[in-house]
Every structure is written in structure tokens, then in C-alpha cells.
Design an enzyme around this catalytic site. Structure first.
Site, PDB file in Angstrom:
ATOM      1  N   ASP A 196      -7.878   2.667 -11.363  1.00  3.30           N
ATOM      2  CA  ASP A 196      -8.359   1.429 -10.768  1.00  3.30           C
ATOM      3  C   ASP A 196      -9.803   1.638 -10.339  1.00  3.30           C
ATOM      4  OD1 ASP A 196      -8.226  -1.212  -9.582  1.00  3.30           O
ATOM      5  OD2 ASP A 196      -8.054  -0.242  -7.629  1.00  3.30           O
ATOM      6  N   SER A 197     -10.466   0.562  -9.985  1.00  4.11           N
ATOM      7  CA  SER A 197     -11.834   0.663  -9.500  1.00  4.11           C
ATOM      8  C   SER A 197     -11.900   1.307  -8.129  1.00  4.11           C
ATOM      9  CB  SER A 197     -12.471  -0.723  -9.442  1.00  4.11           C
ATOM     10  OG  SER A 197     -11.724  -1.572  -8.591  1.00  4.11           O
TER      11      SER A 197
ATOM     12  N   TYR B 105     -15.325  -3.512  -9.422  1.00  6.17           N
ATOM     13  CA  TYR B 105     -15.528  -3.864 -10.821  1.00  6.17           C
ATOM     14  C   TYR B 105     -15.682  -5.368 -10.994  1.00  6.17           C
ATOM     15  CZ  TYR B 105     -14.315   0.779 -12.725  1.00  6.17           C
ATOM     16  OH  TYR B 105     -14.303   2.112 -13.066  1.00  6.17           O
ATOM     17  N   GLY B 106     -15.193  -6.133 -10.042  1.00  8.65           N
ATOM     18  CA  GLY B 106     -15.200  -7.585 -10.173  1.00  8.65           C
ATOM     19  C   GLY B 106     -16.574  -8.211 -10.273  1.00  8.65           C
TER      20      GLY B 106
ATOM     21  N   CYS C 281      -5.927  -2.370 -12.678  1.00  3.68           N
ATOM     22  CA  CYS C 281      -7.075  -3.151 -12.212  1.00  3.68           C
ATOM     23  C   CYS C 281      -7.142  -4.393 -13.083  1.00  3.68           C
ATOM     24  CB  CYS C 281      -8.357  -2.329 -12.344  1.00  3.68           C
ATOM     25  SG  CYS C 281      -9.896  -3.238 -12.058  1.00  3.68           S
ATOM     26  N   ASN C 282      -7.113  -5.554 -12.459  1.00  3.63           N
ATOM     27  CA  ASN C 282      -7.131  -6.791 -13.231  1.00  3.63           C
ATOM     28  C   ASN C 282      -8.422  -6.960 -14.017  1.00  3.63           C
ATOM     29  OD1 ASN C 282      -4.698  -8.816 -12.547  1.00  3.63           O
ATOM     30  ND2 ASN C 282      -5.100  -7.496 -10.792  1.00  3.63           N
ATOM     31  N   THR C 283      -9.555  -6.617 -13.398  1.00  3.71           N
ATOM     32  CA  THR C 283     -10.831  -6.774 -14.088  1.00  3.71           C
ATOM     33  C   THR C 283     -10.916  -5.853 -15.291  1.00  3.71           C
ATOM     34  OG1 THR C 283     -11.906  -7.366 -12.002  1.00  3.71           O
ATOM     35  CG2 THR C 283     -13.333  -6.701 -13.818  1.00  3.71           C
TER      36      THR C 283
ATOM     37  N   GLU D  34      -8.995  -3.902   2.519  1.00  5.39           N
ATOM     38  CA  GLU D  34      -9.428  -2.519   2.705  1.00  5.39           C
ATOM     39  C   GLU D  34      -9.780  -2.227   4.162  1.00  5.39           C
ATOM     40  OE1 GLU D  34     -12.364  -1.224  -0.069  1.00  5.39           O
ATOM     41  OE2 GLU D  34     -11.090  -1.607  -1.804  1.00  5.39           O
TER      42      GLU D  34
ATOM     43  N   CYS E  78      -4.894  -9.677  -8.278  1.00  8.43           N
ATOM     44  CA  CYS E  78      -5.752  -8.560  -7.884  1.00  8.43           C
ATOM     45  C   CYS E  78      -4.839  -7.534  -7.239  1.00  8.43           C
ATOM     46  CB  CYS E  78      -6.836  -9.015  -6.908  1.00  8.43           C
ATOM     47  SG  CYS E  78      -7.788  -7.657  -6.174  1.00  8.43           S
ATOM     48  N   THR E  79      -5.046  -6.263  -7.543  1.00  7.26           N
ATOM     49  CA  THR E  79      -4.104  -5.251  -7.062  1.00  7.26           C
ATOM     50  C   THR E  79      -4.154  -5.058  -5.548  1.00  7.26           C
ATOM     51  OG1 THR E  79      -5.748  -3.569  -7.683  1.00  7.26           O
ATOM     52  CG2 THR E  79      -3.924  -3.969  -9.217  1.00  7.26           C
ATOM     53  N   HIS E  80      -5.191  -5.581  -4.881  1.00  7.18           N
ATOM     54  CA  HIS E  80      -5.207  -5.552  -3.420  1.00  7.18           C
ATOM     55  C   HIS E  80      -4.269  -6.600  -2.815  1.00  7.18           C
ATOM     56  CE1 HIS E  80      -8.953  -3.305  -4.013  1.00  7.18           C
ATOM     57  NE2 HIS E  80      -8.913  -2.978  -2.747  1.00  7.18           N
TER      58      HIS E  80
END
Length: 284
Positions: A12-13, A44-45, A75-77, A154, A186-188
Site C-alpha cells: 500500500d502507499s 498515492y491519491g 491500495c485503491n489508487t 491516521e 479507500c483502505t483507510h
């Protein structure tokens, strides 16, 4: 070719992909994981497609040195921009977080009106809409970029009134669209699931790509005969974590959401793994 007892690579980013790693740990407890978070170059977005592809290639080259048997782009992006490129360039299975979520969303929607929340790049890529329409061309897809939510997650403001207000503002337009399904793209965002549930309402089904991709990975490994045949023991033996910067901060965040405490996070210079051409890491 890596054997069934080889680890799964997850990247992931930054820290968001830990929600995917967490679901893999829960759903596939015997599997080993090598996780890489590109904490030096997040998010990355906001990056271009070419930049995200270059970063992803470097990370994959690193993961291949760990002899992984499959790779999950958590990571979606990176999934939106780099998945197809990476799949073409590797012999081992590579999956992302978009397709599994799209398939489930189409299966649960009752009115074919699906909302997607994610980073600006993910929403702008149109990849969720493309994936959803592959399963049902009649669905109407409504995307909403929610760039502030990554920082709030975060910061650990998971149940804060400020976070609730921000989510409420972002979802305002989607509520007017009468969606009955919402993809947390989004993974967050799974960390904010309770807030999304509160704001979206009980009549909207939330789709968590982290869970869905863990289930997809399990089926993929089983079909390919790559499911881990033995439990290698404790977390310290099964799971390895690498980052490109801020190892201590990463460790602190990881320990707040994973089911165990990480004892060690290794920092590497990911730029050392620059691929020399498209087939530079075709080792699987």
C-alpha cells in the site's frame, strides 16, 4: 515458482493497507504475509498514473525478492492505475481491491444505485464504475472523493465529532441520489466504518473491500493449489513488515489496529528496486 508455504505480498502507499492485511490475518490465519508500506511517498491519491505505476513496479520487484506466491495491491489508487500492468508482467497471481468489492456491491444492491467514496485519484479514474458495470451494466454509480478522511484516520480520530461532520458533508450528495449500497473505496475507510454506518443509515449496505479481497485471495489460493499447508507459528514468524520511511510511526499505528503488537518494522530504500524495463521482475 514459489510454493504453497511461501508468503503473500501485500502493499500500500502507507498504513491504510493494514486493514487488508488485518482481514487476511483474520480470514486466512495460516497464511504468511510480507507487507510493504510506501510511507516515504504517500499519498498515492495525488500522484499521476505513470508515477503510481513506477512506484508499484519498484515495490513488486522488492516483494519478489521475498519469494512471494501472490501479491495483493492493498491500495485503491494503485489498483486503479497499476493492477493491469503488474498482472501482465508477473507470472504469480496479482489481485487488487476494486474488483472484489464491485462484484459484492452488485450482488447486494436492490435498486442498482451504488455510491463509492475514495481518494480523488480513485474516483477520478472511474475504475469502480467500470468494474461495477462489467457485472451489471444497468447500475448507476455515484462517486465522491473524500480527501480529508485519510488524515483523520491516521490521526486516530476514528470516533470524533469532527470526523462525523466531515463524513456527513461528503455523504450529503450521495444521500440525495437514493443509494442503497456504499463502497468504502479507500483502505483507510474501514477504520471509519462505524461513522459511515451512522451517517449513511441502516438502509445502506456498506461494502468493505478489505474483507472482500481477503475472501477473494482465499479462493484464489485454493484454486491454484497455493493455500498454506501448515501454520508456521506466532505472528513474529508469519508476518514481516517493511516501510520506506517513518518505521516507528508506522509501528505505532499498526499496533493500534492489528490483533497483535508488531515487534519489528524494517525500513528499506525502495528506490533501489527500480525495474530495468517491463520484464525486470518477471521471476515468479
Amino acid at each position: 515458482m514459489a510454493g504453497s508455504n511461501a508468503p503473500v505480498g501485500v502493499f500500500d502507499s502507507g498504513v491504510g493497507g493494514l486493514t487488508v492485511a488485518r482481514e487476511i490475518m483474520r480470514q486466512l490465519p495460516e497464511e504468511r504475509i510480507v507487507y510493504f508500506g510506501d510511507t516515504a511517498r504517500l499519498p498515492y491519491g495525488t500522484k499521476s498514473r505513470n508515477t503510481v505505476i513506477r512506484f508499484s513496479r519498484q515495490i513488486v520487484r522488492f516483494l519478489m525478492t521475498k519469494e512471494v506466491k501472490a501479491i495483493v495491491i492493498a491500495c485503491n489508487t494503485a489498483t486503479a492505475f497499476a493492477l493491469e500492468e503488474i498482472q501482465r508482467e508477473l507470472r504469480i497471481p496479482v489481485i487488487g481491491v476494486i474488483d472484489a468489492a464491485a462484484r459484492v456491491a452488485v450482488s447486494v444492491t436492490g435498486n442498482n444505485r451504488i455510491g463509492v467514496v475514495g481518494t480523488t485519484a480513485t474516483i477520478g479514474s472511474g475504475m469502480y464504475e467500470k468494474a461495477l458495470k462489467q457485472y451489471n451494466e444497468k447500475v448507476k454509480v455515484y462517486g465522491k472523493a473524500c480527501p480529508l478522511l485519510v488524515s483523520l484516520a491516521e490521526e486516530g480520530w476514528l470516533h470524533d465529532t469532527i470526523t462525523e461532520e466531515v463524513v456527513s458533508r461528503y455523504l450529503k450528495d450521495l444521500r440525495y441520489k437514493s443509494i442503497d449500497t456504499l463502497i468504502l473505496g479507500c483502505t483507510h475507510y474501514p477504520l471509519l466504518r462505524s461513522t459511515f454506518r451512522k451517517i449513511a443509515g441502516e438502509d445502506v449496505t456498506l461494502v468493505n473491500p478489505a474483507y472482500e479481497v481477503a475472501m477473494e485471495l482465499g479462493e484464489l489460493l485454493k484454486t491454484r493449489g497455493l493455500s498454506c499447508g501448515r501454520d508456521v507459528g506466532g505472528a513474529g514468524e508469519k508476518y514481516e513488515f517493511f516501510v520506506s520511511d517513518a518505521a516507528e510511526k508506522f509501528c505505532e499505528f499498526a499496533n493500534s489496529i492489528l490483533p497483535f503488537d508488531i515487534e519489528q518494522v524494517k525500513q528499506i530504500n525502495i528506490e533501489d528496486f527500480e525495474a530495468e524495463g517491463r520484464d525486470a521482475f518477471r521471476e515468479g
